[in-house]
Scaffold this active site. Structure first.
Site, PDB file in Angstrom:
ATOM      1  CB  VAL A  67      42.016  30.411  33.427  1.00 48.52           C
ATOM      2  CG1 VAL A  67      42.190  28.876  32.821  1.00 48.52           C
ATOM      3  CG2 VAL A  67      42.102  30.242  34.885  1.00 48.52           C
ATOM      4  CB  CYS A  68      43.711  33.490  28.959  1.00 50.57           C
ATOM      5  SG  CYS A  68      41.770  33.286  29.237  1.00 50.57           S
TER       6      CYS A  68
END
Length: 151
Positions: A43-44
């Protein structure tokens, strides 16, 4: 977590082992702080890649983007090189999470929460958002906040 109207706490963090960034040195510019849990997480990685693509839009609002996590400067350097990121990733590494704590986004598990802050040219927070840790918050809220700042 700090909210709209709060004064953004000043800080100095490493962007690389040789370069530091001080928030107060950016006075006169709008600043986007993107706190995130960790380099290399899926996600990052997606979130930072999206913001990299949005840099030209942020710049139209006289805004500087800074990513912040508790990872070290060398980890940030490798991540930024691999992802071809063109903005500074700041290491809130030692003392661990000190800046994340100032902004109220340090997690007891030892990482920064996924949080966004838009700070105006005078150092006042104009918008903040806490995202679920497993969701990319996107850029719409950032752009809306920048549009609403009267410079």
């Amino acid at each position: 977590m700090l909210q709209k109207g709060d004064t953004a706490p000043d800080f100095t963090l490493n962007a690389t082992p040789e370069k530091t960034v001080t928030l107060s040195a950016l006075k006169g510019k709008n600043v986007i702080l993107a706190f995130y849990p960790a380099d290399w997480s899926p996600v990052c990685s997606d979130q930072m890649a999206l913001y990299n693509e949005m840099l030209q839009y942020f710049e139209k609002y006289n805004a500087v983007l800074l990513g912040i996590s508790v990872d070290g400067a060398w980890c940030h350097h490798a991540f930024a090189m691999a992802r071809q990121l063109h903005f500074d990733l700041l290491a809130d590494f030692e003392p661990k999470g000190e800046v994340s704590k100032l902004y109220g986004v340090y997690e007891t598990t030892g990482v920064s929460r996924r949080a966004l802050f838009v700070i105006d040219a005078n150092g006042i927070i104009q918008w903040s958002y806490l995202s679920p840790i497993n969701e990319n918050p996107g850029a719409d809220g950032i752009l809306n906040a920048l549009e609403n700042i009267k410079n």
